[in-house]
Write a protein that holds these residues in place. Structure first.
Motif, mmCIF file in Angstrom:
data_model
loop_
_atom_site.group_PDB
_atom_site.id
_atom_site.type_symbol
_atom_site.label_atom_id
_atom_site.label_comp_id
_atom_site.label_asym_id
_atom_site.label_seq_id
_atom_site.Cartn_x
_atom_site.Cartn_y
_atom_site.Cartn_z
ATOM 1 N N LEU A 82 0.822 -1.229 0.000
ATOM 2 C CA LEU A 82 0.000 0.000 0.000
ATOM 3 C C LEU A 82 0.845 1.262 0.000
ATOM 4 C CD1 LEU A 82 -2.841 -0.737 2.575
ATOM 5 C CD2 LEU A 82 -3.142 -0.130 0.172
ATOM 6 N N ASN A 113 -1.127 -8.821 -0.206
ATOM 7 C CA ASN A 113 -1.922 -9.157 0.986
ATOM 8 C C ASN A 113 -0.958 -9.586 2.082
ATOM 9 O OD1 ASN A 113 -3.551 -10.335 2.944
ATOM 10 N ND2 ASN A 113 -4.885 -11.368 1.466
ATOM 11 N N ALA A 155 -11.819 -8.971 -1.517
ATOM 12 C CA ALA A 155 -11.606 -8.189 -0.298
ATOM 13 C C ALA A 155 -12.635 -8.565 0.763
ATOM 14 C CB ALA A 155 -11.692 -6.696 -0.621
ATOM 15 N N PHE A 182 -12.390 5.107 0.488
ATOM 16 C CA PHE A 182 -11.831 4.179 1.471
ATOM 17 C C PHE A 182 -12.799 4.074 2.641
ATOM 18 C CE2 PHE A 182 -9.262 3.677 5.389
ATOM 19 C CZ PHE A 182 -8.803 2.395 5.160
ATOM 20 N N SER A 193 -13.162 -7.448 4.709
ATOM 21 C CA SER A 193 -12.589 -6.435 5.598
ATOM 22 C C SER A 193 -12.267 -6.959 6.994
ATOM 23 C CB SER A 193 -13.519 -5.232 5.678
ATOM 24 O OG SER A 193 -13.421 -4.525 4.469
ATOM 25 N N HIS A 251 -13.277 1.579 6.364
ATOM 26 C CA HIS A 251 -12.552 0.591 7.165
ATOM 27 C C HIS A 251 -13.459 -0.280 8.041
ATOM 28 C CE1 HIS A 251 -9.208 -1.036 9.454
ATOM 29 N NE2 HIS A 251 -9.712 -0.590 10.582
ATOM 30 N N PHE A 309 -1.427 -4.817 -7.869
ATOM 31 C CA PHE A 309 -2.186 -4.581 -6.641
ATOM 32 C C PHE A 309 -1.265 -4.698 -5.428
ATOM 33 C CE2 PHE A 309 -5.773 -6.077 -9.316
ATOM 34 C CZ PHE A 309 -6.553 -4.953 -9.190
ATOM 35 N N TRP A 362 -7.234 -8.957 6.271
ATOM 36 C CA TRP A 362 -6.566 -7.796 5.659
ATOM 37 C C TRP A 362 -7.557 -7.222 4.668
ATOM 38 C CZ3 TRP A 362 -4.611 -6.865 0.529
ATOM 39 C CH2 TRP A 362 -3.749 -5.758 0.432
ATOM 40 N N GLU A 363 -7.874 -5.943 4.742
ATOM 41 C CA GLU A 363 -9.098 -5.494 4.073
ATOM 42 C C GLU A 363 -9.014 -5.398 2.554
ATOM 43 O OE1 GLU A 363 -9.945 -2.064 6.222
ATOM 44 O OE2 GLU A 363 -8.410 -0.844 5.325
ATOM 45 N N GLY A 364 -7.820 -5.543 1.992
ATOM 46 C CA GLY A 364 -7.737 -5.473 0.526
ATOM 47 C C GLY A 364 -7.796 -6.827 -0.155
ATOM 48 N N GLY A 365 -7.947 -7.913 0.611
ATOM 49 C CA GLY A 365 -7.929 -9.234 -0.023
ATOM 50 C C GLY A 365 -8.575 -10.286 0.850
#
Ligand SMILES: [Fe+2]
Length: 478
Positions: free
Chosen positions: A99, A117, A164, A215, A166, A217, A114, A134-137
């Motif tokens: 990130l 993760n 994703a 974004f 979260s 969370h 990307f 992990w919120e992206g995967g």
């Protein structure tokens, strides 16, 4: 003891070693009735392949567990063996883009990639499976006894493509269902909503469309809705494309655009169109509890006065110490009341600043009275207290930690057969900012001010962890 005069204070220090031992140095006693396992997750190291990582969110997830039974506590920690972790062991530099980090090789190796993760944000137990989130995967499954990595978990193909899922799922206490969402940017921006039944089967339950890539969370759950309170954290299209083509980091492609205000999305649990409202801009990451109160929907959250840029700057420089930023740690507990006529009433609950709000999870989706925070007792830039806030009258009860010590997220554990909401304990890991060994504290949640009833000394320091969970199941590593 380390000498504070010769070492810099740091809020993040990596831990490369993996341990397994019974905590044999302690004061007080583990309470009778406290039995089970606390699991925690956070970035265990901040380099990959010898390359320093650029952001706290990029460090490889390291699970720690505290198994408590018969008056003893056993500690174990293991890194999550993600692809990023495994490949970083032999690589020269970061093996993948993250990130807030580019891998070596410039545009050629980073464009259209990307973020990796790193499974570092939270950990949860559902349907017998221990999942690092992990919120992206996708989640990563681990063995709940040994913390050995089992592999990526996609709910039997239920999570498609990036998948994703979260870091802040919520549970319906009556049905045992877990609800969560995932950030989806393609083909159009939105939040994909999920229901996972008590056997672990995932089904989609629609999505909340977003006006642009944004974004988000956390989420809340009430008897009728999934509740999203979405701060105006947007990816402006130019910055978003710039991040995609590796001209900037993904995390730096987020802008706080106060003019948009905060968007609230209430997604009906039983189908139907989401209800969308707008209110004054808030700057938050975490929600506390959410519930229906007659015809109103109530949300409590931690609202920051610091800007996104300040917060993100702290997270980018955490290895140098949060205190050097100078602004108080965290935000203030704030209540939003959403009325049937689309009014959103904001009410300050307390002036204490903190984050990582927790509460008695048996009260999810119904009115609760007590919220627990890692808090700043006197404007410090790191959380030097464990706090209980009575949200009916704003009354605070604090346990202040020794000087130069910060608290990880406190977790409430109910006493078996508890009658009152706060009848139970607060479990919190604390860490000296000069790197002395960490401690695990147990406080009586009815009276945190009285100080810990148990303080177990670990054999090493503990890098900052984000989130954790407690389960009555006792882990048996052997
Ligand atoms: Fe979080």
């Amino acid at each position: 003891m380390s000498d504070p005069g010769t070492l810099p204070a740091r809020d993040y220090i990596p831990l490369y070693d993996e341990f397994d031992y019974t905590v044999d140095e302690f004061e007080g006693a583990l309470p009778e009735g406290l039995r089970g396992t606390m699991y925690r997750n956070g970035p265990g190291k901040m380099e990959a392949g010898g390359q320093a990582l650029g952001h706290l969110f990029d460090g490889d997830g390291m699970l720690s567990m505290y198994a408590i039974s018969d008056g003893t506590m056993r500690f174990r920690n293991r890194f999550v063996r993600t692809k990023h972790y495994r490949n970083s062991l032999g690589s020269g530099g970061a093996p993948y883009r993250a990130l807030g980090t580019m891998r070596p090789g410039g545009l050629l190796t980073n464009a259209l990639q990307f973020p990796a993760n790193v499974a570092n944000t939270s950990v949860t137990m559902h349907a017998g499976k221990l999942l690092a989130l992990w919120e992206g995967g996708r989640p990563t499954e681990l063995d709940p006894d040994t913390l050995e990595t089992v592999g990526v978990h996609d709910f039997d193909g239920g999570l498609k493509w990036i998948g994703a899922f979260s870091a802040h799922p919520k549970w319906d206490n009556r049905t045992g269902e877990m609800f969560n969402f995932g950030l989806a940017m393609f083909p159009r921006p939105g939040l994909a909503c999920y229901r996972v039944d008590r056997a672990g089967r995932l089904s989609g339950m629609g999505r909340l469309d977003l006006p642009s890539p944004m974004f988000n969370h956390d989420m809340g759950l009430t008897d009728r809705h999934l509740v999203f309170v979405i701060a105006p954290l947007v990816f402006p299209i130019g910055k978003f494309l710039g991040a995609g083509f590796a001209l900037r980091n993904f995390i730096d492609a987020i802008d706080y655009d106060a003019r948009r205000g905060t968007m609230i999305g209430l997604v009906p649990r039983d189908g139907g169109r989401p209800r969308i409202l707008h209110t004054d801009p808030l700057m938050h990451l975490h929600l506390a509890n959410t519930y229906e109160d007659g015809a109103d929907t109530v949300v409590e959250l931690v609202n920051y006065e610091a800007s996104w840029e300040q917060l993100n700057g702290q997270l980018s420089n955490v290895q140098d110490g949060l205190a050097q930023e100078g602004s108080p740690y965290g935000g203030k507990l704030t209540r939003l009341r959403i009325t049937p006529t689309d009014r959103v009433i904001h009410e300050n609950v307390s002036d204490l600043t903190g984050d990582f709000p927790g509460y008695n999870r048996a009260y999810t989706s119904r009115r609760n009275r007590f919220v627990y925070l890692a808090a700043s007792a006197d404007g410090t830039a790191y959380p030097n207290a464990i706090a209980k806030i009575d949200n009916e009258n704003g009354k605070e009860s604090l346990h202040r930690l020794p000087e130069d010590t910060f608290a990880h997220e406190p977790i409430f554990v109910p006493r078996p057969d508890a009658a009152a909401e706060d009848d139970g304990w607060l479990l919190a890991v604390t860490q000296n900012r000069f790197g002395d060994p960490a401690a695990m504290l147990v406080l009586d949640a009815r009276d945190p001010e009285a100080g810990p009833v148990y303080r177990g000394r670990l054999r090493h320091h503990m890098p900052l962890t984000f989130h954790g969970t407690f389960t009555p199941r006792v882990a048996h590593p052997a």
